[in-house]
Design an enzyme around this catalytic site. Structure first.
Site: not given
Length: 500
Positions: A193, A303
């Site tokens: 996904k 990140c």
């Protein structure tokens, strides 16, 4: 019948007409979602709808998982030798190279990152990653263990089966490659996904996967929301492993769903609040350039962004002066313009989140050296922002902002900065700038982070593991280490002569 996305790119960086189906990719076909609903894809430069893509629900996850299981039991897994998997992955690499500019343009369109960065980092890195794991596909082996002369014992590293993969919006294509590469090399089938904000390159990759000749059902891609499709994947009883890259908050939910369902294997690559430590003996010009790259690259939506910049007191004033000048020189604007460094934030939600952190910093008494406001009047652009006069209790020091916002903090000596740097729930990455080799190594070893850079930041390679300590994740991406996430180890004992 799913809709078709058609777009005419007419920029200085890329000129071409692209057209492809935007359906769910299940069992090698593009399909409407079970509920016939769609998700709008927004251009972050102007907030306008680019296209709509089919929306997956739990019913579609069931269909994709069934297709993946059939493929695993018939045409992939142990039914496709590693050499065969390697050939198909190498074909995919060649097709990606042929379509590299289109992939970069799609990445710039729905993510907002600059075309040049997308082409030279994201697409190039994705190609390199798939190529690297294509080389591993026929080299995933077990061991023979010596026991006694009347017994043969050995291990097999077998593919797990159907694996779920949920990827973020900040590096859509690159994160897709990080997930697909080791999973395919080890013989797993996949239900993936992508983020609903940035689905275009993932959908386009499905067409390339078909072109490469992968059997139907080996890779299935579902565009949908996290609370529906993502939750269905992470809690599915027939998904044996789930890998997720994204926020620590969502990572907790993934882990909880995995535990409450079939106790599936989990790997998580989560948030960070990375320290960037600059000692007095550092090459100050290089430290300034790398610090700017560390926090403002990819619009701060990284990140491992070096968002806490610690500068030793002897060079603090000079560093801050030069860093502010460097920040002022960074061009914010059109992602397709050749001289743009920073495009818009990915979405209105993210824009508002970042601006709320900026307002929080101001309200707490931090000083804005530069930036601290939106750029322009259209789209989701934010000026690169530097805060000073902060204290450790402030949200802008402790929490992941995921935007072009950094804090510059003065420190006295090594013990002082190590204590400050490690004062975080995160542990994804850290950086050290010094020309003293002993200090560099000693500091890198004392930092509680999964990656420690010396005299550079945001430098990654496909063959080097990446992952975090503490609340920055579980497991490792990239390198040989990532293969361990996608195999099940079986011990085989063969009696050669022992009789009862």
């Amino acid at each position: 019948m799913p809709s078709t996305f058609t777009h005419e790119f007419n920029t200085s960086a890329f000129k071409a007409k692209v057209s492809f189906s935007t359906g769910l990719f299940i069992n090698g076909q593009f399909l409407d979602g079970s509920d016939n609903t769609t998700i709008d894809v927004i251009n972050p430069t102007n907030g306008k709808v680019v296209t709509s893509v089919s929306e997956a629900t739990a019913k579609d996850v069931d269909l994709a998982v069934d297709a993946a299981h059939t493929a695993f039991d018939t045409t992939w897994g142990l039914h496709a030798p590693g050499a065969q998997r390697s050939v198909l992955m190498s074909k995919l690499v060649a097709i990606m190279e042929k379509n590299a500019d289109e992939l970069a343009a799609l990445e710039a369109l729905d993510n907002g990152k600059t075309f040049n960065w997308a082409r030279n980092v994201d697409v190039a890195g994705a190609i390199d990653c798939i190529r690297y794991y294509a080389g591993w596909a026929d080299k995933v082996t077990g061991q023979v263990q010596e026991t006694t002369e009347d017994k043969l014992t050995y291990t097999r590293h077998e593919p797990i089966g159907v694996v779920g993969q949920i990827i973020p919006w900040n590096f859509p294509l690159l994160m897709m490659a990080w997930k697909l590469g080791p999973a395919l090399a080890c013989g797993n089938t996949i239900v993936l996904k992508p983020s609903e904000f940035t689905p275009l390159t993932a959908i386009r990759m499905c067409h390339l996967i078909n072109e490469a000749g992968f059997p139907p059902g080996v890779v299935n891609v579902l565009t949908g929301y996290g609370h529906t499709a993502g939750n269905a994947i992470s809690s599915h009883m027939k998904v044996e492993k789930v890998a997720f890259t994204g926020s620590t908050l969502v990572g907790r939910k993934i882990m909880e769903a995995a535990a409450k369902s079939n106790l599936k294997n989990v790997t998580l690559e989560l948030g960070g609040k990375s320290p960037n430590i600059i000692f007095e003996d550092a090459d100050i010009e290089q430290a300034v350039n790398w610090a700017a790259f560390g926090i403002f690259w990819n619009h701060g939506q990284t990140c491992c962004a070096g968002s806490r910049i610690y500068v030793q007191e002897g060079i603090y004033d000079e560093f801050l002066k030069r860093f502010t000048e460097k920040t002022r020189s960074l061009k914010v604007g059109d992602p397709f313009a050749p001289d743009t460094f920073q495009g818009p934030q990915v979405s209105e939600i993210q824009f508002n989140r970042i601006m709320s952190y900026i307002e929080s910093g101001k309200a707490a008494g931090a000083k804005v050296e530069i930036g601290g406001e939106r750029h322009g009047t259209e789209g989701y652009f934010i000026k690169p922002t530097i805060f000073t006069n902060v204290d450790p209790s402030m949200k802008i020091v402790q929490e992941e902002i995921f935007g072009p916002v950094g804090v510059v903090i003065k420190f006295k000596d090594e013990d002082d900065v190590i204590k400050q740097a490690n004062d975080t729930v995160y542990g994804l990455a850290a950086a050290v700038f010094t020309q003293n080799l002993n200090r560099a190594i000693n500091t890198a070893h004392r930092l509680k982070a999964g990656t420690a850079w010396v005299n550079c930041v945001n430098s990654l390679n496909s063959n080097v593991p990446f992952g975090g300590f503490k609340q920055s994740g579980i497991g490792r991406e990239l390198g040989e280490y990532a293969l361990h996430n996608y195999t099940a180890v079986k011990a085989v004992h063969i009696n050669l002569g022992h009789r009862m």
